[in-house]
Each structure stands twice: as structure tokens, then as C-alpha cells.
Design an enzyme around this catalytic site. Structure first.
Site, PDB file in Angstrom:
ATOM      1  N   THR A  28       0.806  -1.223   0.000  1.00 23.98           N
ATOM      2  CA  THR A  28       0.000   0.000   0.000  1.00 23.98           C
ATOM      3  C   THR A  28       0.838   1.271   0.000  1.00 23.98           C
ATOM      4  OG1 THR A  28      -0.117   0.058   2.428  1.00 23.98           O
ATOM      5  CG2 THR A  28      -1.843  -1.180   1.266  1.00 23.98           C
ATOM      6  N   CYS A  32       2.696   2.630   9.444  1.00 23.05           N
ATOM      7  CA  CYS A  32       1.779   2.687  10.576  1.00 23.05           C
ATOM      8  C   CYS A  32       2.542   2.515  11.874  1.00 23.05           C
ATOM      9  CB  CYS A  32       0.724   1.569  10.492  1.00 23.05           C
ATOM     10  SG  CYS A  32      -0.266   1.561   8.996  1.00 23.05           S
ATOM     11  N   CYS A  36      -1.836   0.057  15.070  1.00 19.54           N
ATOM     12  CA  CYS A  36      -2.827   0.531  14.101  1.00 19.54           C
ATOM     13  C   CYS A  36      -4.039  -0.400  14.071  1.00 19.54           C
ATOM     14  CB  CYS A  36      -2.209   0.608  12.708  1.00 19.54           C
ATOM     15  SG  CYS A  36      -3.357   1.223  11.441  1.00 19.54           S
ATOM     16  N   CYS A  63      -0.013   6.684   7.729  1.00 22.19           N
ATOM     17  CA  CYS A  63      -1.373   6.158   7.779  1.00 22.19           C
ATOM     18  C   CYS A  63      -2.310   7.256   8.289  1.00 22.19           C
ATOM     19  CB  CYS A  63      -1.422   4.946   8.704  1.00 22.19           C
ATOM     20  SG  CYS A  63      -3.079   4.288   8.988  1.00 22.19           S
ATOM     21  N   CYS A  66      -4.048   5.765  11.946  1.00 21.29           N
ATOM     22  CA  CYS A  66      -3.349   5.661  13.244  1.00 21.29           C
ATOM     23  C   CYS A  66      -2.376   6.804  13.489  1.00 21.29           C
ATOM     24  CB  CYS A  66      -2.620   4.318  13.353  1.00 21.29           C
ATOM     25  SG  CYS A  66      -1.161   4.150  12.283  1.00 21.29           S
ATOM     26  N   ASP A 446      19.974  10.231  49.873  1.00 23.31           N
ATOM     27  CA  ASP A 446      18.755  10.917  50.264  1.00 23.31           C
ATOM     28  C   ASP A 446      18.185  10.317  51.556  1.00 23.31           C
ATOM     29  OD1 ASP A 446      16.470  12.774  49.049  1.00 23.31           O
ATOM     30  OD2 ASP A 446      15.531  11.018  49.953  1.00 23.31           O
TER      31      ASP A 446
END
Length: 502
Positions: A28, A32, A36, A63, A66, A446
Site C-alpha cells: 500500500t 503505521c 494501528c 497512515c 493511526c 537521600d
């Protein structure tokens, strides 16, 4: 992690790894975050890359579902003290936009070629590409949450031209700037009105109540305050000042975040302001990894279980917190807050009229190192030895002799502080923990931490440094757990006698 482990994290939509790596889907052309909500891609169609900049350099688009560019930052850059870690913190703070790659390389004492080679080997992208990804995210925030003209947004985001801004936005987000504004989920504010609304994402869990209680107890009048469920503070930024309003109620679940509204003198400071708020609230840590280490020790396991997501607050202004560490030597938190407030009133720079007119009582910046050094020991309302220590430290910070910025070498800075009269191990450790954001500092000097250890295990209290080795690399968080285990009236960190020399 191996790629198979990364794929299992993606299949499980594990938000713990958001920002740690990015999932690039070759079929694609989209990248992402691991969590996602879209359908899990086939294993053979997935490429894993270590940064959003690397994904963009490989030609992948963010994307739209997301929003991977808005993931929490990688916890790796909190812990790493090498040149790559220091470079990443500087880039996130906007160093490339302000000083160029040459300035970034010079700050790290490397050549541009060496720095580019190191960053590309580790992150898949060089400093220019990493800075470009940061600019794109800044541009998205301004496009979606303000009504500013696109030309103003382009230059405020750090782009050199409007064409470069348009091309980058289209390439990264697959939309034009005007399309992004039209589809923004939230209505845009009129230009300059109401500040810039944004989200500060984090990895769950987040123990927000003690985090903000810690900040509220130390809030310096005029510089910061807590009111109406909002933590508000002034920010000293590269091009001016700002005020951050942070909603103390976290939004959890998918896309966990804190709501923040920024008011800035100069919009070029947006990216730096966001990063300084994130460092202050320790939002880029990995609470799961921290809990796994500390809960392995039966001594701390009950506290870890009772306080999931306990944070180690950092600093919005490292020099400010270094000064406040000296002010707080051997006194209570309330007393240190009072003295810091007097110094802010006397030497702090007033905010611009627009910022000072905002609701609340924040009206000035904490005094700069130069202002405090110029006041001299006689002008500082505290015992003479502590005043001399504060003046000496501020003089070094003002001259650049000690660096506490995001690209500082922590070991070198700590060594230089220890050479100053009146600066002892407790003060240096506290500055490392907060101003330098070091996650691996055990303040075993401390008093409150010692008392907690004594109640838990007298043998451990007799040799706290040795027992604390098992808590690395998260000993700062162990210190906060020891403070949290103390009686409510004694939760203020107090250095042991002799915490400062002289």
C-alpha cells in the site's frame, strides 16, 4: 527485537511499541504504528523501520487512521547517553532548524559526515531527514488546530519555503495542507486565540496523580501553578517565551494522551515547547520495561504493583532545575519553593503582555543563570555557603562551562559540577535525574530514600548502592518508589547531612 517479534507485536496491536519501530506495508505504500487498528498486513508485505523519518525516506506515507507521526517518542532516546542518543534529543529540540547540521555536529564534537553515517546506520535516516519528519509533525499540529495562514505555518514549522512545505505535507500525509485542515477532527481556533491545542501521547499505564502532585508541591509562584485540574507553567524557549496548560486528567485507551494548550510568543518554538513538556512529564518512557526490572526485586515489587506507571519527572528548563536543586539542599520542599519564589519575583523576566494576561498566576520566567550569577552570593536569600554554590553553578551554566542541554554528555557535566564548591553527590545526582533526564540515578544519599530502605530491609539500607545495582538501568524510578513508600509527611527528597561540600 527480531522482525518476527515485531510482527507478533503488530498482530497483537501492542501499543507499547508505538514509536519504538514503524510498520511499512509495501503493498500500500503506507507506514503505521504497531497498534494501528487496520487489518494486519501479510508478513511478506511488511518492512520494519526504526524511525518515521526512515519510513518517509523510503517513500512511505503516514497512515491516515493511526497517525504514526504522532506516536510517543522512543524510550531509547531517554536512556542512551552516546552520540546518537544525544543527537536525537537535540534534533527533537529543534537544533537542526536553528543551527543546521553543522551546528548539530559541532555540539556533539563530530564531523557532519561522521554524524550522518552514525544516524543513518542506526535510524535509517540522517539528521536532515529526521528534522524534516519533525517539521512535518509540527506543521500538522498547526494546520489542524489553528486558523493561521499556510504561509505562516510553513515558516513557523521550520521549512525554508512554502513550496517545500507543500511538497513535504503532500508526500508525508498524502493530502494537501488545505485538505488536512478541512478534514481536521477538531475545529480550528482563530489565529492566535486560545493558544494551540494538542495531545501529548504516552504509553500506558501513567500514574498521573503522584506525577502532578510532585510538580504541584514544588511549583514556584509566578512561574508555575496547579489550578482547576490544570498544571500551568512558563517556558523559556529559543525564540521567546511560552505558557503550557496541561490537563492533569489523562485520556486512556487507544491513543492515550494528555491534553495540552500552548501559548507562544513565537510559533517557531512549537516543537521545542512540546518536547520540553514531554521531558518534564517523562512521557516517552516505557513503563512496562521499567516495571519488569524493578518488580523482579521483592523489595520493590509491592510498590511497583501498587503504583503502575510511576514516572520520574524531568525538566522543562534544565538550568532552572539545576538552580532549584542547589536551593533545595538540606531544606524541605516547602522552604525551597519559598526561596525559589523570592528569586523569581526579584530576578525573573516578566512574560510578554499577551502571555501575562492569560488566566492564572503565571507571569514570569524563572531567573536565567546569567541573572542569578550576576546577583552574586550577597543578593541570594539563603545561607552564604549555598549562595556561593548557586552563584558558582550559574556562572558556569551561563558561560557554557557546564552543559545541561538535551545534547549534554551526562558524565562530563556531572564531573564538572562535582568540582564546584558546595555541589556534592546528592545535588549532582538530583540534577542528573531531573535536568539531564537520566533514568538511572539512585539517590542513595537521600534521607527519605534511606528511611524507606531501612523499613524494608536494614541490610539493604546499610549498602544501598550495592543493592541498587539490580535496579539498573531504571534506578531513578526506584528512587521515586522509595520516596512514595515514605510517610506522606516525609515524601520530600532531602539530602543527607554533607550532601553539599562546603
Amino acid at each position: 527485537m527480531s522482525d518476527d517479534q515485531r510482527y507478533r507485536a503488530v498482530a497483537g496491536k501492542d501499543s507499547r511499541f508505538d514509536g519504538v519501530f514503524y510498520t511499512c506495508v509495501t503493498s500500500t505504500g503506507i507506514y503505521c504504528r504497531p497498534s494501528c487498528p487496520a487489518a494486519v498486513p501479510k508478513r511478506g508485505n511488511v518492512l520494519f523501520l526504526p524511525s518515521a523519518a526512515a519510513a518517509q525516506a523510503h517513500g512511505f506515507r503516514a497512515c491516515k487512521r493511526c497517525r504514526p507521526d504522532a506516536s510517543p517518542g522512543s524510550p531509547e532516546w531517554n536512556a542512551r547517553a552516546d552520540a546518537v542518543g544525544r543527537a536525537m534529543r537535540l534534533i527533537a529540540d529543534g537544533a537542526v532548524d536553528r543551527d543546521g547540521v553543522a551546528g548539530l555536529a559541532g555540539a556533539l564534537d563530530y564531523s557532519e559526515r561522521q554524524l550522518n553515517r552514525m544516524l543513518t546506520a542506526e535510524l535509517g535516516a540522517g539528521p536532515l531527514a529526521l528534522a524534516r519528519a519533525r517539521r512535518a509533525q509540527t506543521a500538522r499540529i498547526l494546520i489542524e488546530t489553528t486558523g493561521l495562514p499556510m504561509s505562516d505555518i510553513a515558516f513557523a514549522s521550520g521549512f525554508a519555503s512554502i513550496r517545500q512545505f507543500n511538497d513535504t505535507v503532500r508526500e508525508v500525509f498524502d493530502r494537501s495542507p488545505s485538505q488536512m485542515r478541512e478534514r481536521a477532527a477538531r475545529g480550528a481556533d482563530p489565529a492566535g486565540a486560545g493558544g494551540i491545542a494538542l495531545r501529548l501521547p504516552f504509553r500506558e499505564p501513567l500514574d498521573a496523580a503522584p506525577l502532578f502532585a510532585f510538580l504541584a508541591a514544588r511549583a514556584v509562584p509566578g512561574v508555575e501553578e496547579v489550578s482547576g485540574g490544570v498544571y500551568r507553567r512558563a517556558l523559556a524557549l529559543p525564540h521567546g517565551a511560552g505558557v503550557a496548560d496541561i490537563d492533569m486528567a489523562p485520556r486512556t485507551g487507544r491513543g492515550a494522551h494528555l491534553r495540552c494548550r500552548l501559548h507562544l510568543d513565537d510559533l517557531r518554538d512549537l516543537g521545542a515547547a512540546v518536547q520540553r513538556c514531554r521531558r518534564l512529564l517523562d512521557l516517552d518512557c516505557d513503563p512496562g520495561a521499567i516495571a519488569a526490572v524493578l518488580a523482579a526485586d521483592p523489595l520493590l515489587a509491592p510498590s511497583v504493583a501498587a503504583r503502575p506507571g510511576l514516572r520520574s519527572p524531568g525538566a522543562a528548563d534544565p538550568a532552572e532545575y539545576a538552580a532549584r536543586a542547589v536551593i533545595g539542599q538540606q531544606v524541605s520542599v516547602a522552604a525551597a519553593r519559598t526561596v525559589a519564589g523570592r528569586l523569581a519575583e526579584r530576578y525573573g523576566k516578566p512574560l510578554s503582555p499577551a502571555l501575562a494576561a492569560l488566566p492564572g498566576g503565571v507571569d514570569r520566567l524563572f531567573p536565567s543563570p546569567g541573572a542569578l550569577a550576576g546577583a552574586g552570593p550577597d543578593g541570594l536569600p539563603m545561607p552564604a555557603p549555598r549562595a556561593r554554590a548557586l552563584a558558582a553553578l550559574c556562572a558556569e551554566l551561563d558561560s557554557g562551562g557546564i552543559d545541561l542541554g538535551p545534547g549534554a554528555d551526562r558524565e562530563e557535566s556531572a564531573a564538572r559540577m562535582l568540582r564546584l564548591p558546595g555541589i556534592g553527590p546528592w545535588t549532582t545526582g538530583y540534577i542528573r535525574m531531573r535536568a539531564l533526564g537520566d533514568p538511572d540515578v539512585l539517590l542513595h544519599q537521600d534521607l527519605v530514600a534511606r528511611r524507606s530502605l531501612e523499613r524494608l530491609d536494614p541490610d539493604a539500607a546499610a549498602a544501598p548502592a550495592e543493592r541498587g545495582r539490580a535496579w539498573g538501568p531504571y534506578r531513578s524510578y526506584a528512587t521515586h518508589h522509595l520516596w512514595a513508600l515514605a510517610d506522606p509527611a516525609a515524601q520530600a527528597p532531602v539530602p543527607a547531612a554533607g550532601g553539599g561540600r562546603g
